[in-house]
Design an enzyme around this catalytic site. Sequence first.
Site, PDB file in Angstrom:
ATOM      1  N   GLN A 115       0.852  -1.197   0.000  1.00 57.97           N
ATOM      2  CA  GLN A 115       0.000   0.000   0.000  1.00 57.97           C
ATOM      3  C   GLN A 115       0.883   1.240   0.000  1.00 57.97           C
ATOM      4  OE1 GLN A 115      -1.964   0.502   3.730  1.00 57.97           O
ATOM      5  NE2 GLN A 115      -3.705   1.603   2.885  1.00 57.97           N
ATOM      6  N   SER A 118       1.060   6.316   2.666  1.00 57.86           N
ATOM      7  CA  SER A 118       1.714   7.281   3.568  1.00 57.86           C
ATOM      8  C   SER A 118       2.986   7.864   2.968  1.00 57.86           C
ATOM      9  CB  SER A 118       2.084   6.605   4.892  1.00 57.86           C
ATOM     10  OG  SER A 118       0.948   6.055   5.487  1.00 57.86           O
ATOM     11  N   SER A 150       4.361  -1.457   4.190  1.00 61.42           N
ATOM     12  CA  SER A 150       4.485  -2.834   4.679  1.00 61.42           C
ATOM     13  C   SER A 150       4.649  -3.792   3.510  1.00 61.42           C
ATOM     14  CB  SER A 150       3.241  -3.238   5.475  1.00 61.42           C
ATOM     15  OG  SER A 150       3.034  -2.352   6.539  1.00 61.42           O
ATOM     16  N   GLU A 233      -9.488  -1.662   5.318  1.00 62.54           N
ATOM     17  CA  GLU A 233      -8.361  -1.816   6.235  1.00 62.54           C
ATOM     18  C   GLU A 233      -8.862  -1.800   7.672  1.00 62.54           C
ATOM     19  OE1 GLU A 233      -5.225   1.005   5.586  1.00 62.54           O
ATOM     20  OE2 GLU A 233      -3.802  -0.185   6.742  1.00 62.54           O
TER      21      GLU A 233
HETATM   22  C1  LIG Z   1       3.216  -1.174  11.560  1.00 62.13           C
HETATM   23  C2  LIG Z   1       2.805  -0.123  10.577  1.00 62.13           C
HETATM   24  C3  LIG Z   1       2.546  -0.479   9.260  1.00 62.13           C
HETATM   25  C4  LIG Z   1       2.179   0.505   8.334  1.00 62.13           C
HETATM   26  N1  LIG Z   1       1.988   0.110   7.031  1.00 62.13           N
HETATM   27  C5  LIG Z   1       1.673   1.042   6.093  1.00 62.13           C
HETATM   28  C6  LIG Z   1       1.530   0.675   4.718  1.00 62.13           C
HETATM   29  O1  LIG Z   1       1.692  -0.485   4.345  1.00 62.13           O
HETATM   30  N2  LIG Z   1       1.277   1.639   3.813  1.00 62.13           N
HETATM   31  C7  LIG Z   1       1.094   2.936   4.162  1.00 62.13           C
HETATM   32  O2  LIG Z   1       0.818   3.745   3.293  1.00 62.13           O
HETATM   33  N3  LIG Z   1       1.235   3.341   5.466  1.00 62.13           N
HETATM   34  C8  LIG Z   1       1.516   2.409   6.433  1.00 62.13           C
HETATM   35  N4  LIG Z   1       1.679   2.792   7.754  1.00 62.13           N
HETATM   36  C9  LIG Z   1       1.632   4.220   8.068  1.00 62.13           C
HETATM   37  C10 LIG Z   1       0.420   4.650   8.866  1.00 62.13           C
HETATM   38  O3  LIG Z   1      -0.746   4.640   8.083  1.00 62.13           O
HETATM   39  C11 LIG Z   1       0.727   6.040   9.430  1.00 62.13           C
HETATM   40  O4  LIG Z   1       1.817   5.871  10.336  1.00 62.13           O
HETATM   41  C12 LIG Z   1      -0.446   6.657  10.133  1.00 62.13           C
HETATM   42  O5  LIG Z   1      -1.448   7.009   9.207  1.00 62.13           O
HETATM   43  C13 LIG Z   1      -0.055   7.897  10.957  1.00 62.13           C
HETATM   44  O6  LIG Z   1       0.646   8.799  10.174  1.00 62.13           O
HETATM   45  P1  LIG Z   1       2.045   9.420  10.664  1.00 62.13           P
HETATM   46  O7  LIG Z   1       2.915   8.276  11.080  1.00 62.13           O
HETATM   47  O8  LIG Z   1       2.528  10.318   9.591  1.00 62.13           O
HETATM   48  O9  LIG Z   1       1.697  10.225  11.984  1.00 62.13           O
HETATM   49  P2  LIG Z   1       1.117  11.722  12.047  1.00 62.13           P
HETATM   50  O10 LIG Z   1       0.007  11.867  11.084  1.00 62.13           O
HETATM   51  O11 LIG Z   1       2.253  12.679  11.936  1.00 62.13           O
HETATM   52  O12 LIG Z   1       0.516  11.757  13.505  1.00 62.13           O
HETATM   53  C14 LIG Z   1       1.304  11.989  14.673  1.00 62.13           C
HETATM   54  C15 LIG Z   1       0.382  12.050  15.885  1.00 62.13           C
HETATM   55  O13 LIG Z   1      -0.542  13.147  15.748  1.00 62.13           O
HETATM   56  C16 LIG Z   1      -1.882  12.702  15.866  1.00 62.13           C
HETATM   57  N5  LIG Z   1      -2.730  13.449  14.939  1.00 62.13           N
HETATM   58  C17 LIG Z   1      -2.468  13.782  13.656  1.00 62.13           C
HETATM   59  N6  LIG Z   1      -3.490  14.474  13.110  1.00 62.13           N
HETATM   60  C18 LIG Z   1      -4.449  14.570  14.063  1.00 62.13           C
HETATM   61  C19 LIG Z   1      -5.745  15.156  14.118  1.00 62.13           C
HETATM   62  N7  LIG Z   1      -6.264  15.808  13.052  1.00 62.13           N
HETATM   63  N8  LIG Z   1      -6.448  15.063  15.282  1.00 62.13           N
HETATM   64  C20 LIG Z   1      -5.943  14.409  16.360  1.00 62.13           C
HETATM   65  N9  LIG Z   1      -4.698  13.836  16.375  1.00 62.13           N
HETATM   66  C21 LIG Z   1      -3.974  13.919  15.255  1.00 62.13           C
HETATM   67  C22 LIG Z   1      -1.846  11.231  15.479  1.00 62.13           C
HETATM   68  O14 LIG Z   1      -2.937  10.514  16.045  1.00 62.13           O
HETATM   69  C23 LIG Z   1      -0.502  10.793  16.040  1.00 62.13           C
HETATM   70  O15 LIG Z   1      -0.635  10.491  17.404  1.00 62.13           O
HETATM   71  C24 LIG Z   1       2.041   1.848   8.718  1.00 62.13           C
HETATM   72  C25 LIG Z   1       2.296   2.205  10.053  1.00 62.13           C
HETATM   73  C26 LIG Z   1       2.660   1.241  10.985  1.00 62.13           C
HETATM   74  C27 LIG Z   1       2.932   1.662  12.399  1.00 62.13           C
END
Ligand SMILES: Cc1cc2nc3c(=O)[nH]c(=O)nc-3n(C[C@H](O)[C@H](O)[C@H](O)COP(=O)(O)OP(=O)(O)OC[C@H]3O[C@@H](n4cnc5c(N)ncnc54)[C@H](O)[C@@H]3O)c2cc1C
Length: 449
Positions: A115, A118, A150, A233
């Site tokens: 996918q 991100s 992933s 998902e």
């Molecule tokens: C094990 C694992 C597998 C993954 N696999 C994939 C994959 O295969 N493909 C893919 O595309 N992505 C994948 N991801 C990514 C995942 O979808 C993102 O990590 C997730 O969407 C959060 O984005 P970020 O890490 O950029 O955090 P951020 O968006 O920067 O968020 C940081 C913090 O701020 C909070 N926050 C942000 N915006 C808001 C809001 N509007 N209101 C309240 N709180 C908020 C969040 O809850 C979080 O606590 C994976 C992540 C993990 C941990």
Amino acid sequence: MTDTTLTTPTDQVLDELHEWLVAQWDPELTVAAWWERLGLAGWSAPSLPTNAYGRGLSRTDAVQVATAIADFGALGAPNGLGLLLAAPTIAAHGTQAQIDRYVRAIVTGQESWCQLFSEPAAGSDLAGLQTRAVRDGDEWIVNGQKVWTSNGQKADLGMLLARTDPGVPKHQGITYFACPMVQPGIDIRPLREMTGRALFNEVFLTDARVPDDALIGEVNHGWAVANTTLANERAGLGSGGGSGAGGIAIPGTVGGDLGRRAGAFVAAPAGGSASGNGSSAARETTMLQAMRGGVGLFADLARRNGTATDPLIRQGLAQLYIWGELGRMNGLRLKSVKEAGGDIPGMPNISKLSMSHIMRLSRDLGMSIAGASGMLHAYDVEGREAIARATGEPSLPVLTELALLAQAPSIYGGTDQVQRNIIGERVLGLPKEPNNDRTTPFAELAKNV
Ligand SMILES: Cc1cc2nc3c(=O)[nH]c(=O)nc-3n(C[C@H](O)[C@H](O)[C@H](O)COP(=O)(O)OP(=O)(O)OC[C@H]3O[C@@H](n4cnc5c(N)ncnc54)[C@H](O)[C@@H]3O)c2cc1C
């Protein structure tokens, strides 16, 4: 008065499956040949519609089918993001030609998917993604960076979201592609996480090429397509991931097990030893059961190490059991409402929040039961066996891995906070956070980087 009757899995379907397995399962087949039979008979992804290699069953019944395949002792469906996400998305938004091109290869395990959503500055704010796709004749040229991808290193194809029009508000200029992963324009760099696994990757796209007929849905309408992927998902992860237990053979041509013997991947019955890599199949199965709120692993260990009489441990076991049952009953409730033509808004978000909570409960309970030995963790098979021998506790490596993995579900597929925002805004009708991103062209918005 509300009818509280909960429907049960269709016995007829399970009887038909059993008959089919008796006639078709052969452990001597290659994984590829077995998955060809399973997929084309509609048993790999039975919740897909019938024109997309499924049987139109509810998600709850599909989990029952996967469990029945595992209980029979046959290799389960080709699990992974293809089956969990790409197949239902293409079934909903693709043409019949795309369904035949992509979904067939998913349900038969021929191709695996990752996918590509991100980005370093677009996670929760997914619609802020900056990867660009520009049309070039009958191809698209893609430039940008994805992260946390992933299984990207084992994927044949990626569900790619790219910006195709920066001149319109951010949700309106995104397109969804089936991107070939094995090509010179794609560089995949694994990232190792604290479980010791390199599950996810950074993916750099530099003049990567995607054929025009790999565009799913319409140009600039990818946000709606992406929402189908995200809903699947959340609902899929909420029900414990993928199509359930029943084997851990890897699909696809990149790192897949297609040429191996199907019987080598079947977990042995409890207490027995599996052939091939069955012990790790049994470990994966135990992990999946725990993710669904199963208490067996914890109760067994507590009985063995004498903590089962501790009132706090007993309370933890009861809590975990209750959450598992709530998940199961919510699944049945959703099934019966859908069968009556209705829906329960927000259920995928609630399911995913529940699963995150179950994982945290499992982590805390497992570590309380394990006591000091819970501090021992190994990152490879030899290390896990050494710890099991030294402590006399074979389930310890599963518990510690589960504890380290417990942080992930509250982040992937949309964080817990994002799930709550969605429930608040789209289900409860609470006001949105004020911003101008639905009206201002993406190119004029302030960027995260
Ligand atoms: C094990 C694992 C597998 C993954 N696999 C994939 C994959 O295969 N493909 C893919 O595309 N992505 C994948 N991801 C990514 C995942 O979808 C993102 O990590 C997730 O969407 C959060 O984005 P970020 O890490 O950029 O955090 P951020 O968006 O920067 O968020 C940081 C913090 O701020 C909070 N926050 C942000 N915006 C808001 C809001 N509007 N209101 C309240 N709180 C908020 C969040 O809850 C979080 O606590 C994976 C992540 C993990 C941990």
